[in-house]
Design a protein around this motif. Structure first.
Motif, PDB file in Angstrom:
ATOM      1  N   LYS A 172      39.991  34.728  34.232  1.00  0.00           N
ATOM      2  CA  LYS A 172      40.114  34.717  35.687  1.00  0.00           C
ATOM      3  C   LYS A 172      38.788  35.083  36.352  1.00  0.00           C
ATOM      4  N   HIS A 173      38.069  36.034  35.769  1.00  0.00           N
ATOM      5  CA  HIS A 173      36.776  36.433  36.323  1.00  0.00           C
ATOM      6  C   HIS A 173      35.731  35.344  36.110  1.00  0.00           C
TER       7      HIS A 173
ATOM      8  N   THR B 143      36.262  32.813  38.782  1.00  0.00           N
ATOM      9  CA  THR B 143      35.812  33.317  40.070  1.00  0.00           C
ATOM     10  C   THR B 143      34.297  33.188  40.199  1.00  0.00           C
TER      11      THR B 143
ATOM     12  N   GLY C 193      36.779  38.987  49.005  1.00  0.00           N
ATOM     13  CA  GLY C 193      37.812  39.200  47.992  1.00  0.00           C
ATOM     14  C   GLY C 193      37.366  38.744  46.619  1.00  0.00           C
ATOM     15  N   MET C 194      36.652  37.618  46.562  1.00  0.00           N
ATOM     16  CA  MET C 194      36.135  37.126  45.278  1.00  0.00           C
ATOM     17  C   MET C 194      35.101  38.095  44.717  1.00  0.00           C
TER      18      MET C 194
ATOM     19  N   ARG D  71      34.891  41.306  45.352  1.00  0.00           N
ATOM     20  CA  ARG D  71      35.582  42.535  44.966  1.00  0.00           C
ATOM     21  C   ARG D  71      36.170  42.406  43.558  1.00  0.00           C
ATOM     22  N   GLN D  72      36.633  41.208  43.219  1.00  0.00           N
ATOM     23  CA  GLN D  72      37.250  40.984  41.912  1.00  0.00           C
ATOM     24  C   GLN D  72      36.224  41.056  40.776  1.00  0.00           C
ATOM     25  N   VAL D  73      34.989  40.631  41.034  1.00  0.00           N
ATOM     26  CA  VAL D  73      33.967  40.593  39.977  1.00  0.00           C
ATOM     27  C   VAL D  73      32.784  41.497  40.320  1.00  0.00           C
TER      28      VAL D  73
END
Length: 57
Positions: A16-17, A20, A43-44, A46-48
């Protein structure tokens, strides 16, 4: 505007990362892209956040 730089390899990252990072337009380590500052991009990031460096300008 945000300047996003990939500072750590995606080898070993969860799929998933990796997706992204690809969606942000980053390919190789130390590559950079400039993106508009909006909630979707934030948001993207923040995820990575452990893989990238972000600068505002």
């Amino acid at each position: 505007m945000l300047k996003i730089t990939l500072v750590k390899s995606t080898i070993g990252a969860i799929p998933k990362h990796r997706k992204t990072i690809a969606a942000l337009g980053l390919r190789k380590t130390n590559s950079s892209v400039e993106k508009q500052d909006n909630e979707a991009i934030r948001g993207m990031i923040r995820q990575v956040r452990h893989l990238v460096k972000v600068e505002e300008f």
